[in-house]
Design a protein around this motif. Structure first.
Motif, PDB file in Angstrom:
ATOM      1  N   ASP A 177      -2.958  -8.466   8.420  1.00 22.47           N
ATOM      2  CA  ASP A 177      -4.010  -9.337   7.901  1.00 22.47           C
ATOM      3  C   ASP A 177      -4.494 -10.330   8.956  1.00 22.47           C
ATOM      4  O   ASP A 177      -3.723 -10.844   9.770  1.00 22.47           O
ATOM      5  CB  ASP A 177      -3.531 -10.089   6.662  1.00 22.47           C
ATOM      6  CG  ASP A 177      -3.368  -9.164   5.456  1.00 22.47           C
ATOM      7  OD1 ASP A 177      -3.782  -8.000   5.557  1.00 22.47           O
ATOM      8  OD2 ASP A 177      -2.820  -9.615   4.436  1.00 22.47           O
ATOM      9  N   GLN A 207      -8.488  -7.403   3.485  1.00 23.76           N
ATOM     10  CA  GLN A 207      -7.130  -6.876   3.388  1.00 23.76           C
ATOM     11  C   GLN A 207      -7.196  -5.357   3.412  1.00 23.76           C
ATOM     12  O   GLN A 207      -8.090  -4.754   2.826  1.00 23.76           O
ATOM     13  CB  GLN A 207      -6.467  -7.351   2.093  1.00 23.76           C
ATOM     14  CG  GLN A 207      -4.999  -6.974   1.983  1.00 23.76           C
ATOM     15  CD  GLN A 207      -4.387  -7.469   0.689  1.00 23.76           C
ATOM     16  OE1 GLN A 207      -4.747  -7.007  -0.399  1.00 23.76           O
ATOM     17  NE2 GLN A 207      -3.480  -8.424   0.789  1.00 23.76           N
ATOM     18  N   ARG A 237       1.786  -6.198   5.753  1.00 21.06           N
ATOM     19  CA  ARG A 237       0.546  -6.945   5.482  1.00 21.06           C
ATOM     20  C   ARG A 237       0.464  -8.203   6.346  1.00 21.06           C
ATOM     21  O   ARG A 237      -0.606  -8.559   6.857  1.00 21.06           O
ATOM     22  CB  ARG A 237       0.480  -7.337   4.007  1.00 21.06           C
ATOM     23  CG  ARG A 237       0.000  -6.231   3.085  1.00 21.06           C
ATOM     24  CD  ARG A 237       0.173  -6.635   1.644  1.00 21.06           C
ATOM     25  NE  ARG A 237      -0.490  -5.702   0.742  1.00 21.06           N
ATOM     26  CZ  ARG A 237      -0.179  -5.595  -0.540  1.00 21.06           C
ATOM     27  NH1 ARG A 237       0.783  -6.355  -1.069  1.00 21.06           N
ATOM     28  NH2 ARG A 237      -0.822  -4.721  -1.305  1.00 21.06           N
ATOM     29  N   ARG A 290      -7.374   0.967   2.498  1.00 23.56           N
ATOM     30  CA  ARG A 290      -8.836   1.077   2.549  1.00 23.56           C
ATOM     31  C   ARG A 290      -9.401  -0.272   2.987  1.00 23.56           C
ATOM     32  O   ARG A 290      -8.780  -1.307   2.794  1.00 23.56           O
ATOM     33  CB  ARG A 290      -9.415   1.489   1.190  1.00 23.56           C
ATOM     34  CG  ARG A 290      -9.219   0.485   0.071  1.00 23.56           C
ATOM     35  CD  ARG A 290     -10.001   0.853  -1.186  1.00 23.56           C
ATOM     36  NE  ARG A 290      -9.850  -0.141  -2.212  1.00 23.56           N
ATOM     37  CZ  ARG A 290      -8.961  -0.080  -3.217  1.00 23.56           C
ATOM     38  NH1 ARG A 290      -8.172   0.985  -3.332  1.00 23.56           N
ATOM     39  NH2 ARG A 290      -8.891  -1.045  -4.103  1.00 23.56           N
ATOM     40  N   GLU A 291     -10.588  -0.217   3.561  1.00 21.10           N
ATOM     41  CA  GLU A 291     -11.262  -1.430   4.022  1.00 21.10           C
ATOM     42  C   GLU A 291     -12.402  -1.719   3.065  1.00 21.10           C
ATOM     43  O   GLU A 291     -13.421  -1.042   3.068  1.00 21.10           O
ATOM     44  CB  GLU A 291     -11.784  -1.223   5.439  1.00 21.10           C
ATOM     45  CG  GLU A 291     -12.288  -2.484   6.097  1.00 21.10           C
ATOM     46  CD  GLU A 291     -12.621  -2.258   7.565  1.00 21.10           C
ATOM     47  OE1 GLU A 291     -12.658  -3.230   8.321  1.00 21.10           O
ATOM     48  OE2 GLU A 291     -12.868  -1.099   7.923  1.00 21.10           O
ATOM     49  N   ASP A 292     -12.215  -2.724   2.197  1.00 18.38           N
ATOM     50  CA  ASP A 292     -13.228  -3.046   1.194  1.00 18.38           C
ATOM     51  C   ASP A 292     -14.395  -3.794   1.822  1.00 18.38           C
ATOM     52  O   ASP A 292     -14.226  -4.519   2.793  1.00 18.38           O
ATOM     53  CB  ASP A 292     -12.618  -3.918   0.093  1.00 18.38           C
ATOM     54  CG  ASP A 292     -11.699  -3.085  -0.794  1.00 18.38           C
ATOM     55  OD1 ASP A 292     -11.778  -1.842  -0.730  1.00 18.38           O
ATOM     56  OD2 ASP A 292     -10.888  -3.699  -1.511  1.00 18.38           O
ATOM     57  N   TYR A 334       0.402   2.319  -3.498  1.00 18.71           N
ATOM     58  CA  TYR A 334      -0.408   1.600  -2.518  1.00 18.71           C
ATOM     59  C   TYR A 334      -1.455   2.516  -1.913  1.00 18.71           C
ATOM     60  O   TYR A 334      -1.286   3.726  -1.855  1.00 18.71           O
ATOM     61  CB  TYR A 334       0.490   1.048  -1.395  1.00 18.71           C
ATOM     62  CG  TYR A 334       1.541   0.090  -1.883  1.00 18.71           C
ATOM     63  CD1 TYR A 334       1.253  -1.263  -2.055  1.00 18.71           C
ATOM     64  CD2 TYR A 334       2.832   0.527  -2.168  1.00 18.71           C
ATOM     65  CE1 TYR A 334       2.213  -2.158  -2.536  1.00 18.71           C
ATOM     66  CE2 TYR A 334       3.809  -0.356  -2.631  1.00 18.71           C
ATOM     67  CZ  TYR A 334       3.482  -1.687  -2.801  1.00 18.71           C
ATOM     68  OH  TYR A 334       4.442  -2.559  -3.269  1.00 18.71           O
ATOM     69  N   HIS A 350      -3.741  -2.171  -0.273  1.00 17.25           N
ATOM     70  CA  HIS A 350      -3.978  -2.632  -1.634  1.00 17.25           C
ATOM     71  C   HIS A 350      -2.913  -2.083  -2.579  1.00 17.25           C
ATOM     72  O   HIS A 350      -2.515  -0.916  -2.474  1.00 17.25           O
ATOM     73  CB  HIS A 350      -5.360  -2.190  -2.110  1.00 17.25           C
ATOM     74  CG  HIS A 350      -6.476  -2.720  -1.254  1.00 17.25           C
ATOM     75  ND1 HIS A 350      -7.149  -3.878  -1.538  1.00 17.25           N
ATOM     76  CD2 HIS A 350      -7.013  -2.240  -0.106  1.00 17.25           C
ATOM     77  CE1 HIS A 350      -8.062  -4.097  -0.607  1.00 17.25           C
ATOM     78  NE2 HIS A 350      -7.998  -3.111   0.274  1.00 17.25           N
ATOM     79  N   THR A 351      -2.483  -2.933  -3.492  1.00 18.58           N
ATOM     80  CA  THR A 351      -1.523  -2.526  -4.515  1.00 18.58           C
ATOM     81  C   THR A 351      -2.258  -1.953  -5.710  1.00 18.58           C
ATOM     82  O   THR A 351      -3.212  -2.575  -6.215  1.00 18.58           O
ATOM     83  CB  THR A 351      -0.685  -3.728  -4.985  1.00 18.58           C
ATOM     84  OG1 THR A 351       0.004  -4.280  -3.863  1.00 18.58           O
ATOM     85  CG2 THR A 351       0.326  -3.305  -6.051  1.00 18.58           C
TER      86      THR A 351
END
Length: 238
Positions: free
Chosen positions: A217, A223, A213, A236-238, A233, A226-227
């Motif tokens: 990042d 981010q 990360r 993905r791209e939010d 884990y 994702h946890t």
């Protein structure tokens, strides 16, 4: 295999155990000898103690990586703090074992490191074919969530920025990219990356995810890893 360990009892015990396991072992007592031997006869894998007099294991790592040597390196460390382990990864190590260790764990980690350097098609590693969601560009490239990976050249980018990844980080990122949008549980990741599930008490995966990360990042950018608490884990791209 090259083994560097300044504790004579540990060095002799490991040398015996590894030899019985079928490895051809060259054992040395410090970092100076380790570098000299690595330059003289490049090994298939190195096992380095972190704390050795003179040149320590971290310095050996840094020198070899600066020279472009990508031989897999397993660190032996009595340091248990996450920051200390990250220092080893920063130096270029691929994996670590914390002392006191079970020799079977050393064997398992060595097998995993050597599997990654075996002559198989680079695009064959990672997730199985069923239900994969990654956009695969070719046998050598995969992309997802703004990440691009060249599997044969073992290079990766976020946008236009190239990422400097260790072998284990690259394998972990490839697995996540190949399964973008899919939550991978801890056991699956351990099995795919290390070939061995170190159990619920292990923090090994969390350390590697945290370190990855830090390299992925970017300020102001979403981010990517994702946890999913209690599960694993997902990329993905939010």
């Amino acid at each position: 295999m090259l083994l560097a360990e300044d504790d004579r009892a540990i060095r002799h015990a490991l040398e015996r155990a590894l030899t019985l396991e079928g490895y051809a072992v060259t054992a040395v007592a410090d970092g100076v000898e380790a570098l000299a031997q690595a330059h003289k006869t490049p090994p298939d894998v190195l096992v380095l103690d972190v704390m050795m007099p003179g040149i320590d294991g971290l310095q050996v790592c840094r020198v070899l990586r600066a020279e472009g040597d990508r031989t897999p390196i397993l660190m032996l460390t009595a340091l248990v703090e996450t920051a200390d382990r990250i220092a080893g990864l920063d130096a270029g190590a691929d994996d670590y074992v914390v002392k006191p260790f079970d020799v079977e764990e050393v064997f398992a980690r060595l097998r995993a490191l050597l599997r990654r350097t075996s002559p198989v098609p680079a695009g064959a590693s990672g997730g199985d074919g069923a239900g994969r969601s990654e956009p695969q560009l070719s046998d050598r490239q995969v992309e997802a969530a703004g990440l691009r990976m060249d599997l044969q050249a073992r290079r990766a980018w976020r946008g236009k920025r190239e990422l400097e990844l260790t072998r284990t980080e690259f394998e972990l990122l490839e697995l996540l990219v190949r399964n973008a949008g899919i939550v991978l549980d801890h056991s699956t990741i351990y099995d795919r990356i290390w070939g061995y599930d170190f159990g619920p008490g292990s923090k090994n995966l969390a350390v590697y995810v945290g370190y990855l990360r830090r390299k992925l990042d970017e300020p102001g950018a979403p981010q990517l890893i994702h946890t999913v608490r209690g599960v694993g884990y997902v990329l993905r791209e939010d």
